[in-house]
Structure formats: structure tokens, C-alpha cells
Design a protein around this motif. Structure first.
Motif, mmCIF file in Angstrom:
data_model
loop_
_atom_site.group_PDB
_atom_site.id
_atom_site.type_symbol
_atom_site.label_atom_id
_atom_site.label_comp_id
_atom_site.label_asym_id
_atom_site.label_seq_id
_atom_site.Cartn_x
_atom_site.Cartn_y
_atom_site.Cartn_z
ATOM 1 N N ILE A 128 13.575 -61.075 6.309
ATOM 2 C CA ILE A 128 12.725 -59.884 6.178
ATOM 3 C C ILE A 128 13.480 -58.682 6.733
ATOM 4 O O ILE A 128 14.411 -58.851 7.518
ATOM 5 N N PRO A 129 13.118 -57.472 6.323
ATOM 6 C CA PRO A 129 13.790 -56.281 6.866
ATOM 7 C C PRO A 129 13.676 -56.249 8.389
ATOM 8 O O PRO A 129 12.647 -56.601 8.963
ATOM 9 N N GLU A 130 14.742 -55.803 9.054
ATOM 10 C CA GLU A 130 14.731 -55.782 10.513
ATOM 11 C C GLU A 130 13.660 -54.844 11.054
ATOM 12 O O GLU A 130 13.049 -55.111 12.092
ATOM 13 N N ALA A 131 13.412 -53.750 10.357
ATOM 14 C CA ALA A 131 12.360 -52.826 10.798
ATOM 15 C C ALA A 131 11.009 -53.523 10.847
ATOM 16 O O ALA A 131 10.217 -53.337 11.784
ATOM 17 N N LEU A 132 10.743 -54.370 9.840
ATOM 18 C CA LEU A 132 9.486 -55.111 9.814
ATOM 19 C C LEU A 132 9.440 -56.145 10.935
ATOM 20 O O LEU A 132 8.406 -56.328 11.588
ATOM 21 N N GLU A 133 10.570 -56.792 11.192
ATOM 22 C CA GLU A 133 10.628 -57.766 12.280
ATOM 23 C C GLU A 133 10.272 -57.107 13.610
ATOM 24 O O GLU A 133 9.505 -57.646 14.415
ATOM 25 N N LEU A 134 10.805 -55.906 13.837
ATOM 26 C CA LEU A 134 10.525 -55.209 15.087
ATOM 27 C C LEU A 134 9.068 -54.770 15.175
ATOM 28 O O LEU A 134 8.457 -54.801 16.242
ATOM 29 N N GLN A 135 8.511 -54.363 14.046
ATOM 30 C CA GLN A 135 7.084 -54.006 14.038
ATOM 31 C C GLN A 135 6.226 -55.218 14.386
ATOM 32 O O GLN A 135 5.234 -55.103 15.109
ATOM 33 N N ILE A 136 6.605 -56.384 13.855
ATOM 34 C CA ILE A 136 5.867 -57.611 14.154
ATOM 35 C C ILE A 136 5.958 -57.920 15.653
ATOM 36 O O ILE A 136 4.970 -58.290 16.295
ATOM 37 N N MET A 137 7.130 -57.747 16.226
ATOM 38 C CA MET A 137 7.300 -57.989 17.669
ATOM 39 C C MET A 137 6.373 -57.090 18.488
ATOM 40 O O MET A 137 5.707 -57.540 19.419
ATOM 41 N N PHE A 138 6.360 -55.790 18.139
ATOM 42 C CA PHE A 138 5.517 -54.870 18.895
ATOM 43 C C PHE A 138 4.039 -55.217 18.700
ATOM 44 O O PHE A 138 3.237 -55.160 19.645
ATOM 45 N N GLY A 139 3.679 -55.585 17.459
ATOM 46 C CA GLY A 139 2.302 -56.006 17.199
ATOM 47 C C GLY A 139 1.907 -57.205 18.028
ATOM 48 O O GLY A 139 0.791 -57.280 18.557
ATOM 49 N N LEU A 140 2.814 -58.165 18.184
ATOM 50 C CA LEU A 140 2.520 -59.335 19.015
ATOM 51 C C LEU A 140 2.335 -58.942 20.474
ATOM 52 O O LEU A 140 1.478 -59.494 21.173
ATOM 53 N N ALA A 141 3.137 -58.005 20.947
ATOM 54 C CA ALA A 141 2.966 -57.525 22.320
ATOM 55 C C ALA A 141 1.572 -56.945 22.508
ATOM 56 O O ALA A 141 0.888 -57.219 23.506
ATOM 57 N N GLN A 142 1.128 -56.155 21.529
ATOM 58 C CA GLN A 142 -0.209 -55.562 21.614
ATOM 59 C C GLN A 142 -1.305 -56.626 21.564
ATOM 60 O O GLN A 142 -2.296 -56.561 22.298
ATOM 61 N N LEU A 143 -1.126 -57.596 20.679
ATOM 62 C CA LEU A 143 -2.141 -58.639 20.526
ATOM 63 C C LEU A 143 -2.237 -59.506 21.777
ATOM 64 O O LEU A 143 -3.341 -59.848 22.218
ATOM 65 N N TYR A 144 -1.103 -59.853 22.349
ATOM 66 C CA TYR A 144 -1.142 -60.640 23.582
ATOM 67 C C TYR A 144 -1.735 -59.816 24.726
ATOM 68 O O TYR A 144 -2.409 -60.355 25.612
ATOM 69 N N PHE A 145 -1.498 -58.506 24.716
ATOM 70 C CA PHE A 145 -2.132 -57.629 25.705
ATOM 71 C C PHE A 145 -3.653 -57.708 25.559
ATOM 72 O O PHE A 145 -4.381 -57.839 26.550
ATOM 73 N N ALA A 146 -4.129 -57.630 24.315
ATOM 74 C CA ALA A 146 -5.572 -57.697 24.063
ATOM 75 C C ALA A 146 -6.159 -59.023 24.533
ATOM 76 O O ALA A 146 -7.316 -59.093 24.953
ATOM 77 N N GLU A 147 -5.346 -60.081 24.467
ATOM 78 C CA GLU A 147 -5.787 -61.399 24.916
ATOM 79 C C GLU A 147 -5.589 -61.594 26.420
ATOM 80 O O GLU A 147 -5.830 -62.662 26.953
ATOM 81 N N GLU A 148 -5.074 -60.540 27.096
ATOM 82 C CA GLU A 148 -4.816 -60.553 28.536
ATOM 83 C C GLU A 148 -3.726 -61.558 28.923
ATOM 84 O O GLU A 148 -3.655 -62.003 30.078
ATOM 85 N N ASN A 149 -2.889 -61.897 27.962
ATOM 86 C CA ASN A 149 -1.714 -62.724 28.255
ATOM 87 C C ASN A 149 -0.550 -61.758 28.474
ATOM 88 O O ASN A 149 0.313 -61.572 27.617
ATOM 89 N N TYR A 150 -0.532 -61.138 29.632
ATOM 90 C CA TYR A 150 0.410 -60.052 29.888
ATOM 91 C C TYR A 150 1.868 -60.518 29.971
ATOM 92 O O TYR A 150 2.755 -59.805 29.478
ATOM 93 N N PRO A 151 2.164 -61.665 30.558
ATOM 94 C CA PRO A 151 3.575 -62.106 30.566
ATOM 95 C C PRO A 151 4.134 -62.280 29.157
ATOM 96 O O PRO A 151 5.275 -61.908 28.872
ATOM 97 N N LYS A 152 3.313 -62.856 28.257
ATOM 98 C CA LYS A 152 3.758 -63.047 26.876
ATOM 99 C C LYS A 152 3.929 -61.697 26.183
ATOM 100 O O LYS A 152 4.881 -61.483 25.420
ATOM 101 N N ALA A 153 3.018 -60.772 26.453
ATOM 102 C CA ALA A 153 3.123 -59.425 25.883
ATOM 103 C C ALA A 153 4.410 -58.756 26.349
ATOM 104 O O ALA A 153 5.117 -58.113 25.555
ATOM 105 N N LEU A 154 4.735 -58.928 27.626
ATOM 106 C CA LEU A 154 5.960 -58.327 28.168
ATOM 107 C C LEU A 154 7.207 -58.945 27.524
ATOM 108 O O LEU A 154 8.183 -58.243 27.233
#
Length: 452
Positions: A128-154
Motif C-alpha cells: 500500500i502507499p506509504e502515506a496510507l500506511e502512516l495514516q493507518i498508524m496514526f489512526g491506530l494511535a488515536q483508537l488505542y487512546f480512545a480505548e485508554e490503552n495508552y502504552p499501545k497508542a504511544l
């Protein structure tokens, strides 16, 4: 006088609101639904060879998107299952199918399902395009934040940050929020300050929000950096002049030992009506006036508070009003609130004060009632040096009031009780002097009445 330290509650009243207000929404990064229009990080695209999307898979993906838009979630799930079950599809096509799965889970408010879909996409990162890969990474950080899994978000945000070529103010702020949630307040301050600077240098492209400063203030407070908290509160007062910031700023100046400034800010907040719904703060303003040697102003503030029903006529508030009038030498006005406070708490001290005020007004009969109240209340307390001295004073002054009323028998009894309580030579001498004076008055009255 003890000022209420409103700033003590700062982390609880501000930090949670700041996190919620400033948190960027975590949403899937592709799709045709309205939710997809929200902001996502935009790292610079890099060259990566991406396989082609076949016409047949493209049609199926389009049908699944249309089903999601029509809220036909079961239909969309069936289409995506069929696509992913195929053996002859490439990794890029599988990644796209999982992207639509992520969008479907997001539409169903299934955060865990969105996370699973995102993590599946990253299995095909090289396709997949690298830009999309990075967007997915940031999205996962946000989602784990919402789940209060802060170490995983970090974990995900660190991977994203080291590779992203463009890091915007809102993304920087999110990283600051994440560090706050992890109790790394020093890092939080670093990132929030970066976000503010970045936004201010954007030429109006990004607005610095109130919640950013709230978060920054909370992080500084957690570290005990009171001067920095003061500086941030001053910015908030200027740009978002809310009552809470006035009272918090007053509290901080008090914590820093700058009582004069603290008093002035509290008084200014009162005059602007910012304390109308804060009864204890109105009482604080009255206490400030007493500290400033202006007790009559304290009385006016309390009377107005009672009249406007901003503060309750509790025993403590009545006591403060009575004492304010006493300090202002407004003896007549001091009586009613002191008596009300004494009755409310069966307070021997207040009965004694009320009696002393009534003696100043030559109202000896009413003073006797107050001294009787003081004697009864104090007699019910455990014996001790302070209690005994107050009881001695009440008995002595009761004897004086009886003497003025020519109740010589009762006066003699009161002075006799005072003598029993007197332990110091000075107190015994004073009691004996009053007894001598009372006897002289009695002899004079007897002579006038022809009894001598």
C-alpha cells in the motif's frame, strides 16, 4: 482568615475537559461516507510499488461502500467476506477490503473492530502507499487512546512520528495529550507548547484553542510549576475571560504568597458578578475586606448576599456578619446576627460576644440573657484553661449586668461563682474589686431607701 484554595481542584475540573475538547477524532482514512471527511494526518507521500486493483474487486468494493452508506451493514459484511475469501487477489486488494471493513466497524461504533481491521491492513504494508500506511498508524494511535490503552497508542504514534515528513499542530497536540494520559507531564508540556507555536506560525491556518491552554495548565500544575500555571491563567483570562479563570488566578497568586494581588482579583471577580453562583467565594470576598481593615465593607457584602439569596444564613455566616459589625463598631447591628449564630450552634463564645455588645449598648437585661446562654453552653463543655477563662468572664460580666440592674443578690452569686473559677491572683483581685463595688452600690441604694 483562611482563603479557599480554588486552584486545588484544577486537575480534576480542567484536565478531563481539556482532553475531551482537544482530542482529534479517530476515523478511517478512506471511504465515501460523511465521517471520512474529518481531518487525518497528511504525511508526505513516498514512492512505493503498489499492485493494481482489478475491475471485479473494484466493483465489489464499491458495492460494499454503497451498502455502508445505505446502513445495510449485513450486506456490506457479506460482500467483504466474499472478497477476502478469494484466493486469487493480491495484497493491495486485501488491504483495500480491510480498509472498508474498518469503515464498516467505525460506522457501527465498534472501536475494537476498527482496530482489528487497521492492524490487518498493516500486514500488507509493503503493498500500500506509504502515506496510507502512516495514516493507518496514526489512526491506530488515536483508537488505542480512545480505548485508554495508552502504552499501545504511544507505540504507534512513535512509529508514525519518526517517519512522517509533515507533523501538524493538531497531531502534535494529540501526542501531548497522550503523554498527559501517561502522566508524563514534562513531555506533555513540550508537545503542547510545540503545537501552540506551530499554530501561531501558521498564519491563521490553525486556531489555538482554549482547551490547549487548559491542558498545558493542568500539566504544569501536576508538576507544581505554579508560576507557569499563573502565566497560562493570565492568557486564559485575557482571551477567554470566564469566572473560573478569575478565581483560579486569584488562588494561584495566593499560593505564590502574593495575597494583595489575590485579594484584588477576587474582589474584581465579585464586582463583575463572576461569583454570584459561588456562595463560598462571596464569603471569601467578605473575609478579604476584614483582612484589609474594612470590616464594614465585609458586612455590606454579606448583607447583600443574604438579601439576594446568594448565600445562606448559616451560623457561620451570621457569625462573620456579627463580627464584621463588631469590628466596625456598629454595635447595634452586630447583636442580631451574633445571637442568631449563637442559637444555631449553642455557641458559648458567641453568646459571650453578644452579651458584651449588649453591655456596650447599656442593654443590661438582654445582656444577662446572653450571658446566661454563654454560661449554660460553656458549662456543658469539657473543663480546660480556655473554657474556664471564658466561663469566668461570663460570670464576671453577668455580675456586672446584675449590679447595673440593682440585682445585688444575683450579682453576689455571679461574682462568687467567678471567684471559684479564678486561679490567677489578678483575676481574684478583679473579682473582689467588683464585689466591693457591688456592696458599696447596695449600701448606697439602702441608704437612699432609708434602710441604712
Amino acid at each position: 482568615m483562611r482563603m479557599i484554595k480554588t486552584i486545588k481542584t484544577l486537575p480534576y475540573t480542567v484536565a478531563a475537559a481539556a482532553l475531551l475538547a482537544a482530542l482529534p477524532a479517530a476515523v478511517p482514512v478512506i471511504g465515501s461516507s460523511a465521517a471520512m471527511a474529518q481531518e487525518a494526518p497528511k504525511p508526505a507521500a513516498k514512492s512505493r510499488k503498489v499492485p493494481a486493483l482489478s475491475l471485479d474487486v473494484h466493483k465489489q468494493i464499491q458495492k460494499a461502500q454503497e451498502a455502508i452508506d445505505a446502513k445495510s451493514y449485513a450486506e456490506a459484511e457479506g460482500i467483504l467476506r466474499e472478497v477476502l475469501a478469494r484466493e486469487k487477489i493480491n495484497d493491495y486488494e486485501r488491504a483495500v477490503a480491510w480498509q472498508i471493513n474498518a469503515m464498516l466497524a467505525f460506522e457501527k461504533d465498534d472501536t475494537k473492530g476498527t482496530i482489528r481491521a487497521y492492524e490487518q491492513i498493516l500486514k500488507y504494508a509493503e503493498s500500500i502507499p506509504e502515506a496510507l500506511e502512516l495514516q493507518i498508524m496514526f489512526g491506530l494511535a488515536q483508537l488505542y487512546f480512545a480505548e485508554e490503552n495508552y502504552p499501545k497508542a504511544l507505540q504507534f504514534v512513535k512509529q508514525w512520528e519518526t517517519r512522517a515528513e509533515v507533523v501538524g499542530a493538531t497531531q502534535i497536540l494529540f501526542i501531548g495529550q497522550l503523554h498527559y494520559a501517561l502522566s508524563d507531564y514534562k513531555k506533555c508540556v513540550e508537545y503542547v507548547n510545540r503545537a501552540i507555536t506551530d499554530a501561531q506560525n501558521s498564519g491563521g491556518g490553525v486556531e489555538v484553542k482554549e482547551s490547549w491552554y487548559q491542558l498545558l495548565m493542568s500539566a504544569q500544575w501536576e508538576q507544581g510549576n505554579l508560576k507557569e500555571v499563573r502565566d497560562i491563567l493570565e492568557i486564559l483570562v485575557i482571551n477567554w475571560p470566564k469566572p473560573v479563570y478569575w478565581t483560579q488566578l486569584a488562588g494561584i497568586f495566593g499560593e505564590l504568597g502574593q495575597e494583595t494581588v489575590s485579594f484584588s482579583l477576587t474582589e474584581a471577580a465579585y464586582k463583575q458578578g463572576f461569583l454570584d453562583d459561588k456562595p463560598q467565594q462571596i464569603v471569601n470576598v467578605a473575609q478579604i475586606q476584614i483582612a484589609r481593615q474594612a470590616p464594614i465593607k465585609a458586612a455590606w457584602i454579606l448583607e447583600k448576599g443574604f438579601k439576594d439569596k446568594r448565600i445562606e444564613k448559616t451560623g457561620d455566616n451570621q457569625k462573620l456578619l456579627g463580627q464584621s459589625y463588631m469590628l466596625a463598631s456598629e454595635w447595634r447591628k452586630a447583636v442580631a446576627p451574633l445571637e442568631a449564630a449563637a442559637k444555631a450552634g449553642n455557641d458559648g463564645d458567641l453568646w459571650l460576644q453578644a452579651g458584651q455588645v449588649l453591655m456596650q449598648l447599656d442593654k443590661y437585661a438582654e445582656a444577662l440573657e446572653a450571658f446566661d446562654g454563654a454560661i449554660k453552653a460553656l458549662s456543658g463543655q469539657r473543663a480546660g484553661e480556655q473554657r474556664d477563662r471564658k466561663l469566668l468572664t461570663a460570670q464576671m460580666q453577668s455580675g456586672q449586668a446584675h449590679t447595673e440592674l440593682k440585682h445585688f443578690k444575683e450579682a453576689e452569686a455571679s461574682f462568687g461563682a467567678a471567684l471559684k473559677l479564678a486561679k490567677a491572683d489578678r483575676d481574684r483581685k478583679t473579682a473582689n474589686q467588683w464585689i466591693a463595688y457591688m456592696k458599696a452600690e447596695k449600701a448606697r441604694e439602702d441608704m437612699l431607701e432609708g434602710k441604712g
